[in-house]
Design an enzyme around this catalytic site. Structure first.
Site, PDB file in Angstrom:
ATOM      1  N   ASP A  34      44.420 -35.768-146.229  1.00 58.92           N
ATOM      2  CA  ASP A  34      44.128 -35.531-144.706  1.00 58.92           C
ATOM      3  C   ASP A  34      44.012 -34.251-144.269  1.00 58.92           C
ATOM      4  O   ASP A  34      44.684 -33.135-145.159  1.00 58.92           O
ATOM      5  CB  ASP A  34      45.357 -36.269-144.028  1.00 58.92           C
ATOM      6  CG  ASP A  34      45.237 -37.595-143.880  1.00 58.92           C
ATOM      7  OD1 ASP A  34      44.011 -38.237-144.487  1.00 58.92           O
ATOM      8  OD2 ASP A  34      46.034 -38.243-143.311  1.00 58.92           O
ATOM      9  N   LYS A  56      39.461 -35.129-141.224  1.00 62.55           N
ATOM     10  CA  LYS A  56      38.237 -35.250-140.186  1.00 62.55           C
ATOM     11  C   LYS A  56      39.144 -34.388-139.034  1.00 62.55           C
ATOM     12  O   LYS A  56      40.197 -34.957-138.609  1.00 62.55           O
ATOM     13  CB  LYS A  56      38.162 -36.498-139.689  1.00 62.55           C
ATOM     14  CG  LYS A  56      36.546 -36.786-139.139  1.00 62.55           C
ATOM     15  CD  LYS A  56      36.386 -38.014-138.891  1.00 62.55           C
ATOM     16  CE  LYS A  56      36.020 -39.006-140.133  1.00 62.55           C
ATOM     17  NZ  LYS A  56      35.749 -40.262-139.808  1.00 62.55           N
ATOM     18  N   MET A 171      48.241 -39.122-130.798  1.00 58.16           N
ATOM     19  CA  MET A 171      46.966 -39.166-130.263  1.00 58.16           C
ATOM     20  C   MET A 171      46.740 -39.328-128.809  1.00 58.16           C
ATOM     21  O   MET A 171      45.814 -39.907-128.377  1.00 58.16           O
ATOM     22  CB  MET A 171      46.057 -40.171-131.112  1.00 58.16           C
ATOM     23  CG  MET A 171      46.252 -39.880-132.627  1.00 58.16           C
ATOM     24  SD  MET A 171      45.266 -41.326-133.592  1.00 58.16           S
ATOM     25  CE  MET A 171      46.774 -42.415-133.796  1.00 58.16           C
TER      26      MET A 171
HETATM   27  N1  SAH Z   1      50.373 -40.890-139.977  1.00 61.26           N
HETATM   28  C1  SAH Z   1      50.796 -39.826-139.428  1.00 61.26           C
HETATM   29  C2  SAH Z   1      49.909 -39.830-137.863  1.00 61.26           C
HETATM   30  C3  SAH Z   1      48.401 -39.862-137.899  1.00 61.26           C
HETATM   31  S1  SAH Z   1      47.639 -39.978-136.614  1.00 61.26           S
HETATM   32  C4  SAH Z   1      52.009 -39.586-138.911  1.00 61.26           C
HETATM   33  O1  SAH Z   1      52.894 -40.490-139.408  1.00 61.26           O
HETATM   34  O2  SAH Z   1      52.627 -38.590-138.381  1.00 61.26           O
HETATM   35  C5  SAH Z   1      47.422 -38.178-135.880  1.00 61.26           C
HETATM   36  C6  SAH Z   1      48.174 -37.965-134.850  1.00 61.26           C
HETATM   37  O3  SAH Z   1      49.604 -37.717-135.286  1.00 61.26           O
HETATM   38  C7  SAH Z   1      48.032 -36.579-134.256  1.00 61.26           C
HETATM   39  O4  SAH Z   1      46.875 -37.069-133.100  1.00 61.26           O
HETATM   40  C8  SAH Z   1      49.303 -36.445-133.335  1.00 61.26           C
HETATM   41  O5  SAH Z   1      49.593 -37.227-132.178  1.00 61.26           O
HETATM   42  C9  SAH Z   1      50.172 -36.723-134.466  1.00 61.26           C
HETATM   43  N2  SAH Z   1      50.655 -35.506-135.447  1.00 61.26           N
HETATM   44  C10 SAH Z   1      50.535 -35.551-136.834  1.00 61.26           C
HETATM   45  N3  SAH Z   1      51.102 -34.455-137.025  1.00 61.26           N
HETATM   46  C11 SAH Z   1      51.651 -33.787-135.995  1.00 61.26           C
HETATM   47  C12 SAH Z   1      51.975 -32.588-135.864  1.00 61.26           C
HETATM   48  N4  SAH Z   1      52.335 -31.852-137.114  1.00 61.26           N
HETATM   49  N5  SAH Z   1      52.339 -31.994-134.695  1.00 61.26           N
HETATM   50  C13 SAH Z   1      51.949 -32.873-133.678  1.00 61.26           C
HETATM   51  N6  SAH Z   1      51.607 -34.146-133.746  1.00 61.26           N
HETATM   52  C14 SAH Z   1      51.171 -34.650-135.050  1.00 61.26           C
END
Ligand code: SAH
Length: 242
Positions: A34, A56, A171
């Site tokens: 990712d 993406k 998100m």
């Molecule tokens: N699987 C991931 C989430 C994917 S959805 C997890 O478990 O963290 C993507 C969303 O995750 C982003 O839009 C944001 O809301 C959050 N996110 C992921 N990494 C982040 C980070 N380093 N800082 C803040 N938000 C994050």
């Protein structure tokens, strides 16, 4: 036929990956990753390993989920060890489950390796607990994104407002203000504490606290935390940083 490991890379700090996840990254023949995955982790791939970015940017271009599924299948047919590396945890708003189902239906063995999800890690970095004895005994991890096909939010924030003590929103950047309005319409007072953590562990990281009534623009990617735990966390953090 190889095996596909669907691995969580953790929230962005290269040290916040599991020992098993790191070992798989180091031994993989192919890594499909990712966008929100620490570059330092990818650098530990063995020489000659194929490292493919399938990420993406929001609203941006990148392979579709169907294309990613097909890539996983074709790499698994040619290589022994394939790692599908997700930011955070592969099963928390990732498509890890769908990928695994696609592979299993086609006879490819696959396994999940959990990661630390950003929704728990980012608040913890700023001393905010998801639950806390006497303050919050329930937490919901929710998506703030609308279902594009229906044009409506997938989560009923009005109903959620008073159903759990802590709400952790993934998100939610582009709809933060509307979500806050829905939560207030559902019964949460405007002075409910809110924390916004943008780009945790990445360049441009920022942390701020506000209230539901004052929540406005939020930059993607962000975790938004709503609830009393925010105020408790800020207090402890203030005391510890003194
Ligand atoms: N699987 C991931 C989430 C994917 S959805 C997890 O478990 O963290 C993507 C969303 O995750 C982003 O839009 C944001 O809301 C959050 N996110 C992921 N990494 C982040 C980070 N380093 N800082 C803040 N938000 C994050």
């Amino acid at each position: 036929m190889g095996k596909v490991y669907i691995v969580g890379a953790g929230p962005g700090d290269p040290e916040l990956v599991t020992v098993k996840g790191l070992r798989l990254i180091q031994n993989a023949d192919v890594i499909l990753h990712d966008r929100l995955v620490p570059k330092e982790l990818l650098k530990t791939a063995k020489p000659g390993a194929l490292v493919v970015d399938v990420g993406k940017s929001p609203g941006g271009v990148g392979p579709s989920q169907e294309e990613i599924n097909k890539m996983l299948l074709s790499y698994a047919a040619r290589y022994e060890l394939v790692v599908r590396l997700h930011g955070g945890d592969p099963l928390v708003f990732g498509r890890g489950f769908e990928e695994c189902r696609y592979l299993v239906e086609r006879g490819v063995p696959c396994e999940f390796v959990p990661g630390i999800t950003s929704g728990l890690a980012a608040p913890a970095k700023y001393f905010i607990p998801p639950v806390l004895r006497g303050v919050a005994s329930s937490v919901a991890l929710v998506t703030g994104r609308e279902d594009p096909s229906k044009g409506v939010r997938q989560v009923d924030f009005k109903k959620l407002a008073t159903a759990v003590d802590t709400i952790i929103i993934y998100m939610g950047a582009s709809a933060a203000k509307e979500i806050a309005e829905e939560l207030m319409a559902g019964g949460l007072p405007p002075d409910t504490p809110v924390a916004v953590i943008e780009s945790a562990y990445f360049e441009g990281e920022s942390f701020k606290t506000t209230t539901l009534g004052a929540l406005s623009s939020v930059r993607n990617p962000a975790i938004i935390v709503v609830g009393k735990v925010v105020e408790r966390g800020s207090r402890l953090r203030g005391a510890s940083c003194r």
